[in-house]
Scaffold this motif. Sequence first.
Motif, PDB file in Angstrom:
ATOM      1  N   UNK A   3     -23.003  32.192  -6.923  1.00  0.00           N
ATOM      2  CA  UNK A   3     -23.994  32.922  -7.240  1.00  0.00           C
ATOM      3  C   UNK A   3     -23.495  34.048  -8.246  1.00  0.00           C
ATOM      4  N   UNK A   4     -22.581  33.608  -8.928  1.00  0.00           N
ATOM      5  CA  UNK A   4     -22.017  34.736 -10.071  1.00  0.00           C
ATOM      6  C   UNK A   4     -22.263  33.975 -11.546  1.00  0.00           C
ATOM      7  N   UNK A   5     -22.135  34.668 -12.669  1.00  0.00           N
ATOM      8  CA  UNK A   5     -21.800  34.096 -13.878  1.00  0.00           C
ATOM      9  C   UNK A   5     -20.418  33.759 -14.277  1.00  0.00           C
ATOM     10  N   UNK A   6     -19.483  33.674 -13.354  1.00  0.00           N
ATOM     11  CA  UNK A   6     -18.200  33.353 -13.642  1.00  0.00           C
ATOM     12  C   UNK A   6     -18.037  31.830 -13.439  1.00  0.00           C
ATOM     13  N   UNK A   7     -17.760  31.401 -14.541  1.00  0.00           N
ATOM     14  CA  UNK A   7     -17.541  29.831 -14.838  1.00  0.00           C
ATOM     15  C   UNK A   7     -16.077  29.310 -14.399  1.00  0.00           C
ATOM     16  N   UNK A   8     -16.138  27.994 -13.943  1.00  0.00           N
ATOM     17  CA  UNK A   8     -14.939  27.307 -13.717  1.00  0.00           C
ATOM     18  C   UNK A   8     -14.488  26.650 -14.825  1.00  0.00           C
ATOM     19  N   UNK A   9     -13.159  26.415 -14.870  1.00  0.00           N
ATOM     20  CA  UNK A   9     -12.699  25.815 -16.060  1.00  0.00           C
ATOM     21  C   UNK A   9     -11.865  24.617 -15.797  1.00  0.00           C
ATOM     22  N   UNK A  10     -11.675  24.110 -14.496  1.00  0.00           N
ATOM     23  CA  UNK A  10     -11.507  22.852 -14.052  1.00  0.00           C
ATOM     24  C   UNK A  10     -12.254  22.207 -13.035  1.00  0.00           C
ATOM     25  N   UNK A  11     -12.140  20.961 -12.972  1.00  0.00           N
ATOM     26  CA  UNK A  11     -12.523  20.421 -11.746  1.00  0.00           C
ATOM     27  C   UNK A  11     -11.294  20.176 -10.781  1.00  0.00           C
ATOM     28  N   UNK A  12     -11.112  20.962  -9.693  1.00  0.00           N
ATOM     29  CA  UNK A  12     -10.203  20.644  -8.771  1.00  0.00           C
ATOM     30  C   UNK A  12      -9.568  21.868  -7.985  1.00  0.00           C
ATOM     31  N   UNK A  13      -8.662  21.711  -6.926  1.00  0.00           N
ATOM     32  CA  UNK A  13      -8.036  20.510  -6.757  1.00  0.00           C
ATOM     33  C   UNK A  13      -8.981  19.870  -5.831  1.00  0.00           C
ATOM     34  N   UNK A  14      -9.309  18.513  -6.126  1.00  0.00           N
ATOM     35  CA  UNK A  14      -9.922  17.598  -5.475  1.00  0.00           C
ATOM     36  C   UNK A  14      -9.046  17.036  -4.375  1.00  0.00           C
ATOM     37  N   UNK A  15      -9.475  17.315  -3.020  1.00  0.00           N
ATOM     38  CA  UNK A  15      -8.426  16.977  -1.789  1.00  0.00           C
ATOM     39  C   UNK A  15      -8.654  15.717  -1.262  1.00  0.00           C
ATOM     40  N   UNK A  16      -7.473  14.931  -1.210  1.00  0.00           N
ATOM     41  CA  UNK A  16      -7.646  13.456  -0.737  1.00  0.00           C
ATOM     42  C   UNK A  16      -6.636  13.652   0.463  1.00  0.00           C
ATOM     43  N   UNK A  17      -7.238  12.692   1.283  1.00  0.00           N
ATOM     44  CA  UNK A  17      -6.531  12.206   2.729  1.00  0.00           C
ATOM     45  C   UNK A  17      -5.673  11.005   2.347  1.00  0.00           C
ATOM     46  N   UNK A  18      -5.020  10.666   3.308  1.00  0.00           N
ATOM     47  CA  UNK A  18      -4.540   9.106   3.363  1.00  0.00           C
ATOM     48  C   UNK A  18      -4.803   8.417   4.755  1.00  0.00           C
ATOM     49  N   UNK A  19      -5.583   7.513   4.762  1.00  0.00           N
ATOM     50  CA  UNK A  19      -6.221   6.973   3.692  1.00  0.00           C
ATOM     51  C   UNK A  19      -7.384   7.748   3.371  1.00  0.00           C
ATOM     52  N   UNK A  20      -8.114   7.337   2.183  1.00  0.00           N
ATOM     53  CA  UNK A  20      -9.117   8.232   1.618  1.00  0.00           C
ATOM     54  C   UNK A  20     -10.174   8.038   2.639  1.00  0.00           C
ATOM     55  N   UNK A  21     -10.972   9.414   2.969  1.00  0.00           N
ATOM     56  CA  UNK A  21     -12.183   9.065   3.731  1.00  0.00           C
ATOM     57  C   UNK A  21     -13.185   8.828   2.767  1.00  0.00           C
ATOM     58  N   UNK A  22     -14.476   8.241   3.247  1.00  0.00           N
ATOM     59  CA  UNK A  22     -15.655   8.077   2.355  1.00  0.00           C
ATOM     60  C   UNK A  22     -16.202   9.364   1.705  1.00  0.00           C
ATOM     61  N   UNK A  23     -16.167  10.581   2.212  1.00  0.00           N
ATOM     62  CA  UNK A  23     -16.464  11.626   1.417  1.00  0.00           C
ATOM     63  C   UNK A  23     -15.543  11.770   0.499  1.00  0.00           C
ATOM     64  N   UNK A  24     -14.364  11.592   0.696  1.00  0.00           N
ATOM     65  CA  UNK A  24     -13.268  12.116  -0.262  1.00  0.00           C
ATOM     66  C   UNK A  24     -13.390  10.944  -1.569  1.00  0.00           C
ATOM     67  N   UNK A  25     -13.722   9.532  -1.417  1.00  0.00           N
ATOM     68  CA  UNK A  25     -13.870   8.909  -2.293  1.00  0.00           C
ATOM     69  C   UNK A  25     -15.235   9.266  -3.226  1.00  0.00           C
ATOM     70  N   UNK A  26     -16.138   9.710  -2.448  1.00  0.00           N
ATOM     71  CA  UNK A  26     -17.569  10.202  -3.125  1.00  0.00           C
ATOM     72  C   UNK A  26     -17.290  11.257  -3.996  1.00  0.00           C
ATOM     73  N   UNK A  27     -16.254  12.208  -3.574  1.00  0.00           N
ATOM     74  CA  UNK A  27     -15.778  13.339  -4.367  1.00  0.00           C
ATOM     75  C   UNK A  27     -14.941  12.768  -5.834  1.00  0.00           C
ATOM     76  N   UNK A  28     -14.087  11.924  -5.460  1.00  0.00           N
ATOM     77  CA  UNK A  28     -13.330  11.596  -6.630  1.00  0.00           C
ATOM     78  C   UNK A  28     -14.319  10.854  -7.696  1.00  0.00           C
ATOM     79  N   UNK A  29     -15.260  10.070  -7.173  1.00  0.00           N
ATOM     80  CA  UNK A  29     -16.077   9.343  -8.247  1.00  0.00           C
ATOM     81  C   UNK A  29     -17.129  10.339  -8.957  1.00  0.00           C
ATOM     82  N   UNK A  30     -17.564  11.676  -8.064  1.00  0.00           N
ATOM     83  CA  UNK A  30     -18.114  12.706  -8.665  1.00  0.00           C
ATOM     84  C   UNK A  30     -17.242  13.451  -9.742  1.00  0.00           C
ATOM     85  N   UNK A  31     -15.856  13.406  -9.591  1.00  0.00           N
ATOM     86  CA  UNK A  31     -15.238  14.198 -10.246  1.00  0.00           C
ATOM     87  C   UNK A  31     -15.066  13.537 -11.643  1.00  0.00           C
TER      88      UNK A  31
END
Length: 304
Positions: free
Chosen positions: A113-141
């Motif tokens: 809710x600010x006008x401060x824009x992000x400059x990167x995607x990440x860090x995208x957090x991944x476990x081992x093994x990857x969970x379903x939500x983490x796989x979704x996030x990697x694809x979205x990234x």
Amino acid sequence: MYTDQQVSLDNLWFVNQNPYGCLPNLRLCDENEAVIEEIKFFKKHGGGTIVENTTTGIKRDVEFYQRVAKEAGVNVIAGTGYYVEKSRPDTLKMTEEEMVENMRTDILHGADSTNIRCGIVGEIGCSWPLTASEKTCVKASATVQSELRCPVMVHPGRNEAAPFEIIRIYQEAGGDVNKLIMGHLDRTIFNREKLVDFASIGSYCEYDLFGIELSYYQIQDTIDMPSDAQRIQLIKYLIDEGFEDQITIAHDIHTKHRLMKYGGHGYSHILLNVLPKMRKRGITQEHINKMLKENPRKWLTFGK
């Protein structure tokens, strides 16, 4: 006994060995004034830019980043995305499209809710093994990266196979591997042949735990955390193998005990202590300039 104690000289012996076993140590947000002073020290000794890659799940504060930038006179680049699944239980039903939209908004219009824009995607957090939500996030990234041509940073699971699996999913979803940093390789890939195999895929290879000189790794005690000297040896190996254009380095400071205020190495450790050691081990100033300036600049620049 020490779980709820504030970090002090009286319990620093415990905190140094068990940084995640002292809950107040995890609240770096309590030390905003100390952080600003340390970033001023970082600026004084040659630092110019901080990549602050806190994402959903671990309490990003973009307004504080803006304050740091103004008061310390450095660039602060904020990250968007989602950390490991267990840190964000309220997001597990999010679709890939919803994640894409949130990350796109953070980059193009402003975060939280600010006008401060992000400059990167990440860090995208991944476990081992990857969970379903983490796989979704990697694809979205990957989708956001493909659309905006932005940089991406990944926190891989603690297994040598994890970086390879993440890259596979990311590339299949259309992400540009040349705009991705795979972080934490110093605690993930130890076999040199596998390290070369991974570097050959084309992503940036990051050694970002400089300053952690603790062989006992509390989060996963099957892993022997390398020393800074061993990190330098592996970086020299990657340089000798021809990957000097893909190496980045950092500290990943996220706990109080690593601040200078508490006797830690602080944000200037690489500049003051690591670089002189690198030079003594045959890493040239040209290589150092690539790791600290040219490679980060190429990665952070939107577009090809």
